[in-house]
Motif scaffolding. Structure first.
Motif, short mmCIF file in Angstrom:
data_model
loop_
_atom_site.label_atom_id
_atom_site.label_comp_id
_atom_site.label_asym_id
_atom_site.label_seq_id
_atom_site.Cartn_x
_atom_site.Cartn_y
_atom_site.Cartn_z
N ASN A 92 0.79 -1.23 0.00
CA ASN A 92 0.00 0.00 0.00
C ASN A 92 0.83 1.28 0.00
O ASN A 92 0.29 2.35 -0.22
CB ASN A 92 -0.93 0.02 1.22
N ASN A 104 -3.43 -1.28 -6.64
CA ASN A 104 -4.39 -0.91 -5.60
C ASN A 104 -5.71 -0.53 -6.25
O ASN A 104 -5.74 -0.14 -7.41
CB ASN A 104 -3.86 0.26 -4.77
N ARG A 115 -0.72 6.67 -0.47
CA ARG A 115 -0.96 5.28 -0.09
C ARG A 115 -2.09 4.71 -0.92
O ARG A 115 -2.97 5.42 -1.37
CB ARG A 115 -1.26 5.15 1.39
N TYR A 117 -5.08 1.50 -1.32
CA TYR A 117 -6.01 0.75 -0.50
C TYR A 117 -6.44 -0.50 -1.25
O TYR A 117 -6.60 -0.47 -2.46
CB TYR A 117 -7.25 1.60 -0.18
N SER A 119 -4.85 -3.45 -1.75
CA SER A 119 -3.84 -3.97 -2.67
C SER A 119 -3.98 -5.48 -2.89
O SER A 119 -3.85 -5.96 -4.02
CB SER A 119 -2.45 -3.64 -2.16
#
Length: 146
Positions: A92, A104, A115, A117, A119
């Protein structure tokens, strides 16, 4: 052979933290897409193609299945000499990439860091579209604003 497009953007305010791209399928070639949505791809920044530190250079590559000791059976980006073992795997954050591609489903910011989310789910969805002996052409390019 199916063709996937990884289109990167270097224009975001996060460009000094990570390389962010969108993975999609070239539907003009296939007529339809096996990938049911675009995926966010997180990579490290460009560091002169250094192993475990740099994003993959822009260009055209072939993907194939390969088994890796740490990650098991994964999609592997072939012909990336002098680098080896570039693969799609879950993660992530940019620090998780080690020079690889992290798919992701969503993207955001946490503690001023980019980042991803979901993954693991994104990786499973991508891998489910690729047959055991199938090879895929991956074209890596960057976004050209109009």
């Amino acid at each position: 052979m199916r063709r996937w497009l990884l289109t990167r953007t270097y224009l975001s305010p996060l460009a000094n933290l990570a390389t962010i791209g969108i993975l999609s399928e070239d539907v003009w070639l296939a007529g339809y897409s096996h990938l049911d949505r675009p995926f966010i791809i997180i990579e490290p920044l460009w560091h002169q193609n250094q192993e475990n530190a740099s994003c993959v250079p822009e260009g055209t590559y072939n993907l194939a299945w390969r088994t890796f000791p740490q990650h098991g059976r994964r999609l592997w980006v072939r012909d990336t000499s002098p680098r080896t073992d570039i693969l799609f795997h879950a993660g992530n954050f940019q620090k998780d990439t080690h020079g690889c591609l992290l798919p992701n489903l969503r993207f955001g910011i946490a503690n001023n860091q980019p980042r991803g989310y979901e993954s693991q789910k994104a990786l499973a969805l991508i891998e489910a579209t690729v047959a055991p002996e199938e090879e895929i052409e991956l074209i890596i390019t960057h976004y050209h604003p109009a």
